[in-house]
Write an enzyme that holds these catalytic residues in place. Structure first.
Site, PDB file in Angstrom:
ATOM      1  N   ASN A  12     -19.599 -12.366  -7.260  1.00  0.00           N
ATOM      2  CA  ASN A  12     -19.823 -13.634  -7.952  1.00  0.00           C
ATOM      3  C   ASN A  12     -18.469 -14.243  -8.292  1.00  0.00           C
ATOM      4  O   ASN A  12     -17.813 -13.805  -9.235  1.00  0.00           O
ATOM      5  CB  ASN A  12     -20.658 -13.367  -9.224  1.00  0.00           C
ATOM      6  N   LYS A  14     -17.847 -17.102  -9.479  1.00  0.00           N
ATOM      7  CA  LYS A  14     -17.922 -18.009 -10.639  1.00  0.00           C
ATOM      8  C   LYS A  14     -17.157 -19.301 -10.332  1.00  0.00           C
ATOM      9  O   LYS A  14     -17.151 -19.747  -9.187  1.00  0.00           O
ATOM     10  CB  LYS A  14     -17.394 -17.305 -11.889  1.00  0.00           C
ATOM     11  N   HIS A  99     -28.015 -16.192 -14.709  1.00  0.00           N
ATOM     12  CA  HIS A  99     -26.786 -15.464 -15.034  1.00  0.00           C
ATOM     13  C   HIS A  99     -26.462 -15.672 -16.522  1.00  0.00           C
ATOM     14  O   HIS A  99     -26.728 -16.733 -17.081  1.00  0.00           O
ATOM     15  CB  HIS A  99     -25.623 -15.945 -14.164  1.00  0.00           C
ATOM     16  N   GLU A 101     -23.878 -16.373 -18.092  1.00  0.00           N
ATOM     17  CA  GLU A 101     -23.091 -17.562 -18.448  1.00  0.00           C
ATOM     18  C   GLU A 101     -23.943 -18.823 -18.422  1.00  0.00           C
ATOM     19  O   GLU A 101     -23.705 -19.763 -19.182  1.00  0.00           O
ATOM     20  CB  GLU A 101     -21.869 -17.661 -17.518  1.00  0.00           C
ATOM     21  N   GLU A 171     -27.012  -6.968 -16.665  1.00  0.00           N
ATOM     22  CA  GLU A 171     -25.630  -7.283 -17.034  1.00  0.00           C
ATOM     23  C   GLU A 171     -25.524  -7.446 -18.548  1.00  0.00           C
ATOM     24  O   GLU A 171     -25.786  -8.539 -19.079  1.00  0.00           O
ATOM     25  CB  GLU A 171     -25.192  -8.578 -16.353  1.00  0.00           C
ATOM     26  N   GLY A 177     -16.803  -9.599 -17.970  1.00  0.00           N
ATOM     27  CA  GLY A 177     -15.476 -10.204 -18.073  1.00  0.00           C
ATOM     28  C   GLY A 177     -14.640  -9.669 -19.218  1.00  0.00           C
ATOM     29  O   GLY A 177     -13.608 -10.245 -19.561  1.00  0.00           O
ATOM     30  N   SER A 217     -17.899  -5.891 -15.639  1.00  0.00           N
ATOM     31  CA  SER A 217     -16.629  -5.165 -15.515  1.00  0.00           C
ATOM     32  C   SER A 217     -16.677  -4.013 -14.508  1.00  0.00           C
ATOM     33  O   SER A 217     -16.004  -3.003 -14.692  1.00  0.00           O
ATOM     34  CB  SER A 217     -16.145  -4.673 -16.886  1.00  0.00           C
TER      35      SER A 217
HETATM   36  P1  PGA Z   1     -17.347  -9.262 -14.307  1.00  0.00           P
HETATM   37  O1  PGA Z   1     -18.565 -10.294 -14.127  1.00  0.00           O
HETATM   38  O2  PGA Z   1     -17.430  -8.277 -13.182  1.00  0.00           O
HETATM   39  O3  PGA Z   1     -16.112 -10.107 -14.256  1.00  0.00           O
HETATM   40  O4  PGA Z   1     -17.531  -8.593 -15.644  1.00  0.00           O
HETATM   41  C1  PGA Z   1     -19.827  -9.831 -13.690  1.00  0.00           C
HETATM   42  C2  PGA Z   1     -20.801 -10.980 -13.621  1.00  0.00           C
HETATM   43  O5  PGA Z   1     -20.755 -11.873 -14.474  1.00  0.00           O
HETATM   44  O6  PGA Z   1     -21.654 -11.039 -12.708  1.00  0.00           O
END
Ligand code: PGA
Length: 267
Positions: A12, A14, A99, A101, A171, A177, A217
């Protein structure tokens, strides 16, 4: 009877990359990961404006073009939104739905998430329904309740035969993140609850075939332990997917973990 599910790793991106670096990254990922495409579903989710060029790069290498979101209405006065037909035009195969976010930064609720999921399924797209608790909810002991509730709301009115198109991504919001990864055991415990809920909602076969990714992460150093859990069928990777050697190591970890599970099936 235990069954081994085909692993699934998503990158992803983003709101990262530009036109040139998106093409370069896609090229690098194809070169690094193409050889695993026969043993692992590998999807890349670039920003919308780069779907077409990244799709061209993925070409016939067996990697899946993914979109980070989609709108549920087929067309019309929805300024800024993207329809399922537009994604299909670009050869998109799979789309992220809900997601964290989108839920927590943009403000999508369960109802919108469900509408998007149903529209994507109806269009024949693969969907990855993302769910996960916040730190506050975890600390309040609400982890299972929140995840089951997001799962049920997201899957509302999904027919049993459509479940083949569905992947779940667990998640935890506090792990996304932040560099703070869930322990393999904690993640697996939630995956078990998710699978049991799907068995209750549908049946054992549907639950047994369902792939559940962990996200938050994931990196080259922790992927092996996470994917070693029988319940964890791959990962949804943010930050580490922007680095092709690291993304390759994660895909490789998923392939190797699956081979081990096949030799010693437990779940
Ligand atoms: P990250 O994001 O690996 O940077 O923690 C995962 C995601 O949001 O799908």
């Amino acid at each position: 009877m235990g069954m081994t599910r085909r692993p699934f790793v998503g990158g992803n991106w983003k709101m990262n990359t530009d036109l040139a670096s998106a093409v370069e990254l896609a090229d690098d990922v194809v070169a690094a990961c193409g050889c695993f495409a026969d043993r692992c579903d590998i999807a890349l989710y670039p920003p919308f404006p780069y779907l077409q060029v990244v799709g061209r790069t993925l070409g016939h290498h067996g990697l899946l073009l993914g979109a980070q979101d989609v709108y549920h209405q087929p067309n019309g006065a929805y300024t800024g939104e993207i329809s399922t037909d537009m994604l299909l035009d670009l050869n998109v195969k799979v789309v992220l739905i809900g997601h964290s976010e989108r839920r927590h930064v943009i403000g999508e609720n369960d109802e919108l998430v469900n509408a998007k999921l149903l529209a994507a399924l109806e269009a024949g797209l693969g969907v990855v329904l993302c769910i996960g608790e916040t730190l506050e909810q975890r600390e309040a002991g609400d982890t299972n309740r929140v995840n089951v509730s997001q799962l049920m709301a997201g899957l509302r009115e999904v027919a049993p035969e459509q479940m083949e198109q569905v992947t779940i991504a667990y998640e935890p919001v506090w792990a996304i993140g932040t560099g703070q990864v869930a322990s393999p055991q904690d993640a697996a415990a939630v995956h078990r609850i998710i699978r049991r809920s799907v068995a209750d909602l549908y049946d054992q076969d549907t639950a047994g075939g369902l792939r559940i990714q962990y996200g938050g992460s994931v990196n080259a150093a922790n992927a092996r332990d996470l994917f070693g859990e029988p319940q964890i069928d791959g990962g949804l990777v943010g930050g580490a997917s922007l680095d092709s050697p690291q993304f390759k190591a994660i895909v490789e970890a998923a392939v190797q973990a699956t081979e081990k599970k096949r030799e010693a099936p437990t779940a």
